[in-house]
Write an enzyme that holds these catalytic residues in place. Structure first.
Site, short mmCIF file in Angstrom:
data_model
loop_
_atom_site.label_atom_id
_atom_site.label_comp_id
_atom_site.label_asym_id
_atom_site.label_seq_id
_atom_site.Cartn_x
_atom_site.Cartn_y
_atom_site.Cartn_z
N CYS A 34 -22.65 -10.05 -18.47
CA CYS A 34 -23.31 -8.25 -17.41
C CYS A 34 -23.98 -8.70 -16.40
O CYS A 34 -23.46 -7.46 -15.60
CB CYS A 34 -23.40 -7.96 -18.37
N CYS B 249 -39.78 -39.42 -28.31
CA CYS B 249 -38.63 -38.75 -28.69
C CYS B 249 -37.99 -37.67 -27.59
O CYS B 249 -37.95 -37.93 -26.98
CB CYS B 249 -38.91 -38.25 -30.01
N GLY C 248 -17.09 -33.55 -24.00
CA GLY C 248 -16.63 -33.70 -23.78
C GLY C 248 -16.73 -35.91 -24.32
O GLY C 248 -15.53 -37.00 -24.64
N ILE C 249 -18.38 -35.85 -24.62
CA ILE C 249 -18.96 -37.18 -25.10
C ILE C 249 -18.35 -37.01 -26.79
O ILE C 249 -17.99 -38.58 -26.97
CB ILE C 249 -20.60 -37.05 -25.04
N LEU D 115 -9.18 -29.13 -21.96
CA LEU D 115 -7.88 -30.17 -22.23
C LEU D 115 -7.92 -31.33 -21.00
O LEU D 115 -6.72 -32.43 -21.01
CB LEU D 115 -6.90 -29.77 -22.36
N ALA E 9 -30.52 -26.76 -28.62
CA ALA E 9 -29.54 -28.08 -29.67
C ALA E 9 -30.10 -28.90 -30.39
O ALA E 9 -30.41 -29.54 -30.86
CB ALA E 9 -28.29 -27.80 -29.93
#
Length: 539
Positions: A187, A172, A41-42, A71, A135
């Site tokens: 599951c 940071c 998105g960004i 989309l 991440a």
């Protein structure tokens, strides 16, 4: 003399405008080498901004593929791109905006070994456009180790934020504790629910979507990589979705509600009950019988509409069944009417979407979730409670992404000019008096476990060096550490005074290799040494 074709003139006109706006700084932009992590998105908005601004070279890293749901806001992608790499398609689409910008795309995980510290060091600036904390933390740590400025960003609904991270000069990403968002393995949702929210997610995101929305067979497959140990069960779940798709063809028939009910509350449950290993430590679910529940519901004499209005009450099985059948009838009629009004073959693509403020869709999800809760022995919830829980999934807003991406570039200008005193933490807040708010950059948190420690690089041969070499020869002999300290990595603690089992092991045996991080924490109360973060490089 004829004028050059318009397509050749436009880049010159655009560049003239940039030079007039940015002055001599534009030359620095043209020569810059930029890394953008995330093309969602960004990322789509940000890449467009970077390309149109004329940044000389942009590298794009993203592991994901394009999903149908992307989309509506990720404008670089089209329907024909579904299941393709986001990074590669983003490069192709954005490259058409400005062919003079060099674009490199990687369909890969930013944590892969190829993206090491030396590689990060080759960039002038890094932009984070990621959607997960793990991440983000990794890129934050790599940028600190490589001493490369990072522009961190994120959005949640109408809220967004942009953070400038410069080693030693600003906070940071890990200087403040981040709340980990709750996710549920497929599951758990589909086979072993244990909480009301599991049943609500199943009813909203699986059953409703399969019956009235876009079937799993018609959209990109879910990513089940984390469920690889449950491969057989995942395959069974796909078969369930396919069976529901076939039942969907009988929508509008007298026995449609019976078919749906028996499929999800009887047949699927009996299949799960036969998987003995799954219930060794759990209570087995109880399958429901359509005729039995139907008779119980009929004896109550109530209609779905009257039960539905009692949204503060917790409905019993008969009441849930009544609302389930009634909402199924209402939604089926709505969908068939919408399909009948479509022309040019568009009827097949017409679907309904869940909306917590739509009584028809909410009734179906509430009744389905409660009956599943009854099957698995879980506490049922009122329609009112389910509305709050089911509606607590915050949608991605295209406008928020666009505004956040533009603010990223504006903050990047200040960093590249060396005007860090003018850089700001920027927040988008729809509920506030002002939509855009900002504050000065905060200094690094001295207690931060990532940037609040000394950082150094250790060059080793992982096949020869042992943990004991590090403890005795480096930390104790050279750096003067005492006996009270610990060594840990991303996996956990490798050494402390009570854990000496790993001392004789080689770095390679401990999974410590190139671009690994080791954190040394001194616990000596009388004369503590500075905490240390070591980045490992191989000889």
């Amino acid at each position: 003399m004829q004028a050059p074709p318009a397509m050749k003139v436009m880049p010159m006109r655009r560049e003239r405008g940039y030079r007039q706006s940015l002055g001599a700084f534009y030359n620095q932009i043209k020569q810059s080498r930029i890394l953008m992590v995330g093309a969602g998105g960004i990322g789509c908005e940000l890449l467009k901004n970077l390309v149109l601004t004329g940044f000389g070279e942009v590298h794009i890293v993203d592991l994901d593929t394009i999903d149908l749901s992307n989309l509506n806001r990720q404008f670089l992608f089209r329907h024909e791109h579904i299941k393709k790499s986001k990074a590669l398609v983003a490069k192709e689409s954005a490259g058409k905006f400005n062919p003079h910008v060099k674009l490199e795309a990687y369909h890969a995980n930013i944590k892969d070994p190829q993206f090491n510290i030396d590689w990060f060091s080759s960039f002038d600036l890094v932009f984070n456009a990621l959607d997960n904390i793990d991440a983000r933390r990794h890129v934050n740590k790599m940028c600190l180790a490589a001493n490369v400025p990072l522009i961190e960003s994120g959005t949640t609904g109408f809220n967004g934020q942009v953070q400038v991270i410069v080693k030693g000069k600003s906070e940071c990403y890990d200087c403040n504790t981040k709340e980990t968002p709750k996710t549920f393995p497929v599951c758990t949702i589909r086979s072993t629910p244990s909480q009301p929210i599991h049943c609500i997610v199943w009813a909203k995101s699986y059953l409703f979507t399969e019956v009235f929305g876009t079937s799993e067979d018609e959209v990109p497959e879910f990513d089940h990589t984390e469920d690889s140990e449950n491969a057989a069960e995942i395959e069974n779940l796909r078969k369930e979705a396919h069976a529901l798709k076939e039942i969907r063809q009988s929508m509008g028939s007298d026995d449609f509600s019976r078919k749906i009910f028996e499929k999800v509350f009887s047949d699927d449950i009996n299949r799960l009950r036969n998987m003995e290993d799954m219930w060794k430590t759990r209570q087995k679910p109880t399958a429901l019988d359509f005729d039995t529940v139907s008779k119980s519901s009929a004896s109550g004499g109530e209609v779905g509409d009257s039960v539905s209005k009692r949204d503060q009450n917790i409905w019993n099985l008969a009441e849930n069944f009544t609302v389930f059948c009634d909402s199924l009838r209402r939604l089926s009629a709505r969908l068939q009417k919408a399909q009948a009004n479509e022309t040019n073959g568009a009827a097949a693509s017409t679907v309904l979407s869940f909306d917590k403020d739509d009584d028809d869709t909410l009734d179906f999800v509430a009744a389905s979730a409660n009956m599943r809760s009854i099957v698995f022995g879980i506490q049922s919830r009122s329609k009112f409670d389910i509305k709050q829980m089911a509606g607590n999934i915050i949608p991605a807003i295209a406008t928020t992404n666009a505004m956040t991406a533009s603010l990223c570039v504006l903050q990047a200008f200040k960093v590249m000019k060396g005007e860090l005193n003018k850089a700001r933490m920027v927040f988008l807040e729809r509920s506030g008096a002002r939509v855009i708010n900002s504050e000065s950059l905060r200094p690094p948190n001295p207690n931060c476990p990532v940037c609040g420690v000394m950082q150094s690089r250790l060059v080793v041969d992982p096949s020869r060096a042992t943990l004991n070499d590090l403890v005795e020869d480096i930390l104790k002999s050279n750096l003067g550490y005492g006996d009270e300290f610990s060594i840990s990595n991303e996996i956990g603690t490798l050494y402390d005074p009570d854990l000496e089992d790993n001392l004789s092991k080689k770095f390679s045996e401990l999974g410590v290799g190139a671009d690994s991080f080791l954190t040394i924490i001194d616990d000596d109360e009388e004369n503590p040494r500075v905490n240390l973060s070591l980045t490992i490089s191989e000889m």
